[in-house]
Design a protein around this motif. Sequence first.
Motif, PDB file in Angstrom:
ATOM      1  N   SER A   1       9.942  -2.108  -0.983  1.00  0.00           N
ATOM      2  CA  SER A   1       8.905  -2.855  -1.710  1.00  0.00           C
ATOM      3  C   SER A   1       9.365  -3.303  -3.092  1.00  0.00           C
ATOM      4  O   SER A   1      10.107  -2.610  -3.779  1.00  0.00           O
ATOM      5  CB  SER A   1       7.666  -1.973  -1.896  1.00  0.00           C
ATOM      6  OG  SER A   1       6.901  -1.879  -0.739  1.00  0.00           O
ATOM      7  N   SER A   2       8.833  -4.433  -3.504  1.00  0.00           N
ATOM      8  CA  SER A   2       8.954  -4.878  -4.892  1.00  0.00           C
ATOM      9  C   SER A   2       7.922  -4.140  -5.748  1.00  0.00           C
ATOM     10  O   SER A   2       6.807  -3.853  -5.284  1.00  0.00           O
ATOM     11  CB  SER A   2       8.698  -6.381  -4.984  1.00  0.00           C
ATOM     12  OG  SER A   2       8.487  -6.789  -6.324  1.00  0.00           O
ATOM     13  N   PRO A   3       8.238  -3.834  -7.007  1.00  0.00           N
ATOM     14  CA  PRO A   3       7.222  -3.270  -7.901  1.00  0.00           C
ATOM     15  C   PRO A   3       5.978  -4.148  -7.995  1.00  0.00           C
ATOM     16  O   PRO A   3       4.860  -3.639  -8.159  1.00  0.00           O
ATOM     17  CB  PRO A   3       7.948  -3.172  -9.251  1.00  0.00           C
ATOM     18  CG  PRO A   3       9.395  -3.021  -8.887  1.00  0.00           C
ATOM     19  CD  PRO A   3       9.570  -3.881  -7.654  1.00  0.00           C
ATOM     20  N   TRP A   4       6.157  -5.467  -7.876  1.00  0.00           N
ATOM     21  CA  TRP A   4       4.994  -6.370  -7.949  1.00  0.00           C
ATOM     22  C   TRP A   4       4.041  -6.126  -6.794  1.00  0.00           C
ATOM     23  O   TRP A   4       2.833  -5.999  -6.987  1.00  0.00           O
ATOM     24  CB  TRP A   4       5.462  -7.824  -7.911  1.00  0.00           C
ATOM     25  CG  TRP A   4       6.176  -8.296  -9.130  1.00  0.00           C
ATOM     26  CD1 TRP A   4       6.320  -7.635 -10.316  1.00  0.00           C
ATOM     27  CD2 TRP A   4       6.848  -9.544  -9.284  1.00  0.00           C
ATOM     28  NE1 TRP A   4       7.039  -8.383 -11.193  1.00  0.00           N
ATOM     29  CE2 TRP A   4       7.383  -9.575 -10.591  1.00  0.00           C
ATOM     30  CE3 TRP A   4       7.061 -10.637  -8.452  1.00  0.00           C
ATOM     31  CZ2 TRP A   4       8.110 -10.666 -11.077  1.00  0.00           C
ATOM     32  CZ3 TRP A   4       7.782 -11.714  -8.928  1.00  0.00           C
ATOM     33  CH2 TRP A   4       8.293 -11.730 -10.228  1.00  0.00           C
ATOM     34  N   SER A   5       4.568  -6.083  -5.559  1.00  0.00           N
ATOM     35  CA  SER A   5       3.686  -5.939  -4.397  1.00  0.00           C
ATOM     36  C   SER A   5       3.042  -4.559  -4.374  1.00  0.00           C
ATOM     37  O   SER A   5       1.859  -4.426  -4.026  1.00  0.00           O
ATOM     38  CB  SER A   5       4.461  -6.190  -3.099  1.00  0.00           C
ATOM     39  OG  SER A   5       5.471  -5.211  -2.905  1.00  0.00           O
ATOM     40  N   GLU A   6       3.785  -3.534  -4.746  1.00  0.00           N
ATOM     41  CA  GLU A   6       3.215  -2.185  -4.770  1.00  0.00           C
ATOM     42  C   GLU A   6       2.046  -2.106  -5.744  1.00  0.00           C
ATOM     43  O   GLU A   6       0.976  -1.574  -5.425  1.00  0.00           O
ATOM     44  CB  GLU A   6       4.285  -1.165  -5.167  1.00  0.00           C
ATOM     45  CG  GLU A   6       5.225  -0.790  -4.048  1.00  0.00           C
ATOM     46  CD  GLU A   6       6.005   0.478  -4.360  1.00  0.00           C
ATOM     47  OE1 GLU A   6       5.828   1.040  -5.466  1.00  0.00           O
ATOM     48  OE2 GLU A   6       6.789   0.909  -3.504  1.00  0.00           O
ATOM     49  N   GLU A   7       2.254  -2.619  -6.931  1.00  0.00           N
ATOM     50  CA  GLU A   7       1.205  -2.534  -7.947  1.00  0.00           C
ATOM     51  C   GLU A   7      -0.016  -3.340  -7.540  1.00  0.00           C
ATOM     52  O   GLU A   7      -1.150  -2.864  -7.635  1.00  0.00           O
ATOM     53  CB  GLU A   7       1.746  -3.052  -9.286  1.00  0.00           C
ATOM     54  CG  GLU A   7       0.742  -3.043 -10.426  1.00  0.00           C
ATOM     55  CD  GLU A   7       0.454  -1.648 -10.969  1.00  0.00           C
ATOM     56  OE1 GLU A   7      -0.514  -1.505 -11.755  1.00  0.00           O
ATOM     57  OE2 GLU A   7       1.188  -0.712 -10.608  1.00  0.00           O
ATOM     58  N   TYR A   8       0.192  -4.543  -7.057  1.00  0.00           N
ATOM     59  CA  TYR A   8      -0.951  -5.406  -6.746  1.00  0.00           C
ATOM     60  C   TYR A   8      -1.714  -4.904  -5.525  1.00  0.00           C
ATOM     61  O   TYR A   8      -2.947  -4.825  -5.545  1.00  0.00           O
ATOM     62  CB  TYR A   8      -0.490  -6.850  -6.509  1.00  0.00           C
ATOM     63  CG  TYR A   8      -1.643  -7.835  -6.561  1.00  0.00           C
ATOM     64  CD1 TYR A   8      -1.985  -8.472  -7.739  1.00  0.00           C
ATOM     65  CD2 TYR A   8      -2.406  -8.111  -5.423  1.00  0.00           C
ATOM     66  CE1 TYR A   8      -3.044  -9.359  -7.802  1.00  0.00           C
ATOM     67  CE2 TYR A   8      -3.468  -8.989  -5.466  1.00  0.00           C
ATOM     68  CZ  TYR A   8      -3.788  -9.615  -6.660  1.00  0.00           C
ATOM     69  OH  TYR A   8      -4.854 -10.478  -6.714  1.00  0.00           O
ATOM     70  N   LEU A   9      -1.000  -4.556  -4.449  1.00  0.00           N
ATOM     71  CA  LEU A   9      -1.689  -4.188  -3.213  1.00  0.00           C
ATOM     72  C   LEU A   9      -2.262  -2.775  -3.234  1.00  0.00           C
ATOM     73  O   LEU A   9      -3.264  -2.503  -2.569  1.00  0.00           O
ATOM     74  CB  LEU A   9      -0.742  -4.324  -2.017  1.00  0.00           C
ATOM     75  CG  LEU A   9      -0.283  -5.743  -1.665  1.00  0.00           C
ATOM     76  CD1 LEU A   9       0.636  -5.720  -0.464  1.00  0.00           C
ATOM     77  CD2 LEU A   9      -1.467  -6.668  -1.407  1.00  0.00           C
ATOM     78  N   LEU A  10      -1.666  -1.882  -3.997  1.00  0.00           N
ATOM     79  CA  LEU A  10      -2.092  -0.478  -3.953  1.00  0.00           C
ATOM     80  C   LEU A  10      -2.914  -0.035  -5.152  1.00  0.00           C
ATOM     81  O   LEU A  10      -3.624   0.971  -5.061  1.00  0.00           O
ATOM     82  CB  LEU A  10      -0.861   0.434  -3.828  1.00  0.00           C
ATOM     83  CG  LEU A  10       0.037   0.206  -2.617  1.00  0.00           C
ATOM     84  CD1 LEU A  10       1.165   1.225  -2.599  1.00  0.00           C
ATOM     85  CD2 LEU A  10      -0.756   0.242  -1.315  1.00  0.00           C
ATOM     86  N   SER A  11      -2.818  -0.746  -6.260  1.00  0.00           N
ATOM     87  CA  SER A  11      -3.439  -0.223  -7.484  1.00  0.00           C
ATOM     88  C   SER A  11      -4.298  -1.210  -8.250  1.00  0.00           C
ATOM     89  O   SER A  11      -4.787  -0.873  -9.331  1.00  0.00           O
ATOM     90  CB  SER A  11      -2.334   0.305  -8.417  1.00  0.00           C
ATOM     91  OG  SER A  11      -1.546   1.274  -7.783  1.00  0.00           O
ATOM     92  N   SER A  12      -4.493  -2.398  -7.744  1.00  0.00           N
ATOM     93  CA  SER A  12      -5.195  -3.404  -8.542  1.00  0.00           C
ATOM     94  C   SER A  12      -6.640  -3.618  -8.125  1.00  0.00           C
ATOM     95  O   SER A  12      -7.349  -4.413  -8.731  1.00  0.00           O
ATOM     96  CB  SER A  12      -4.449  -4.741  -8.459  1.00  0.00           C
ATOM     97  OG  SER A  12      -4.616  -5.334  -7.178  1.00  0.00           O
ATOM     98  N   GLY A  13      -7.071  -2.938  -7.048  1.00  0.00           N
ATOM     99  CA  GLY A  13      -8.449  -3.134  -6.601  1.00  0.00           C
ATOM    100  C   GLY A  13      -8.644  -4.361  -5.745  1.00  0.00           C
ATOM    101  O   GLY A  13      -9.653  -5.073  -5.892  1.00  0.00           O
TER     102      GLY A  13
END
Length: 545
Positions: free
Chosen positions: A271-283
């Motif tokens: 995973s990219s840090p971008w996709s992890e953050e957006y899909l898992l932690s952004s609501g």
Amino acid sequence: MPQVLAAVRQPSTCIGLLLEYLKGEGVRAVFGIPGGPITPLFDALYHEPAVRLISTRHEAGAAFMALGYARVTGRLGVCCLTTGPGATNALTGVAAAKADSLPVLALSAQVATVAFGKGSLQDSTYDRGDVVEMFRPFTKLSAMLANPANLGMLVRQGLRLAMTGRRGPVHLNIPTDFMRRVVPDDLQRPDQYRPMPRTFDREAVKEAAERLLAARRPAILAGHGVNLGGAQRELRELAELLDIPVATTPKGKGAFPEDHPLSLRVFGLASSPWSEEYLLSSGVDVLFVMGSSLHEISTQGWEERLKPKDALLQLDVDPAVVGRNYPVDVALVGDAKTTLRELLFHVRRLRAVGEHPRRAGDGFLAALKARLPAVLNPERMDCLETPLKPQRVMAELNAALPEDALVFIDSGNNTLWALHYLDAVGRRAFIHNWGEFGAMGFGVAASIGGKVAAPERPVVAVVGDGSFGMNGMEVSTAVTYGIPVVWVILNDARYNAVHHGQTLQYDGRTIGTEFKRMDLARVAEGLGADARRVTRPGELGPALT
């Protein structure tokens, strides 16, 4: 008076009729190795200039080449196998085709019917290891021709199954004494025996449009099915129309350009840090999954946080995978390209009547990208140390690869480096088998089939030394037929993915993962290929050109 003379077709043999069906499907090359019972097919190919024969070094290589050919063309790939070990050698490649939903015809020979059950050489019928039964779990159809007069019917059934719905491989087994038999003129055009449905559920599409327009923080996860369905343009159009960020699964890499402002790069394995953050932690409140079954590799091991707050929309051609691993709120069963076109129509219609004003941007994605790098440890991509860092190798590949390159990625640690650090831009296609199967040696051989399919496009295979050890002799096949493929081999004298896995699980202990470093440049030269050793930063680009 002028005479009208009807063309008289010559009586066709079993093999002759089969070749006519393959030509009708657009097959221009087949892959295989000659052997006693299948020689009538090879003799027929000698007299058939429209179909190129690529004789390989191993039947697994032939099956992987057929897979690569099918993936690049979207048409049928064909591997030709003699009986017994010729057929069983190809089984891994056929299983890989099933996992990747690719239409491959595994055409195997059988001993003469008069010899069934007598212990003849390489008998692979009911008495000596039934290859038809062996192939059955890995194909949509595995069948032996029981009567030469029924060849047309059996071939049509196989091609219909291979090329429609969720595509996949089929296996046809033909006794050698049937191959030269004269058979009825039973040739049909593809449109006469296999439908090409472009179906969608209009009510489900309407509901999906409403959900997406009402979403506050939507996201798209695009999978392998988008690439197979040729729906990349429709995906981009939908993302831009609704301003929705897009991540791709590992096998979906290339479905959406990674230099696009809405790209989140890869999610799942590597995973990219971008996709992890957006899909898992952004609501995320509405997640639209298209062309993915949401298996382990595409979901970080079925990560619970991937579930959206309000609605999961899932689009797939195969109803059996919709809702299999995550509960679905809107199920869209149908062809990706057709369904997305219909969805775009309804979104524009609803926008036009003023029911859903354009969603105001909150700057979250831009802030996320400003805060996080696209890849882990980006500074290592510029590292000048030796030995070479894999990140540096990928950076130099990024700089050297043309934007229309076909990149075949073999299974292993090299898969992780390539998925994470290589950029999906332009028309670059990324083809690998690490999804539900992960066959090592895949990329070594499949890249040859890909180049045969698209000789005008650059083809590069990113391979580990472990994978090269399994199918590396197929370099000789490429040399023999003048097929220009570039293999970039990460030579670290380990099965490194397994090595690291053992290290993490067993307190640093490893076993069976290391071997004496191979001089693969000399191996390649011995097979007739040009070879370059790359040991220092800055050497890979010039070596590729």
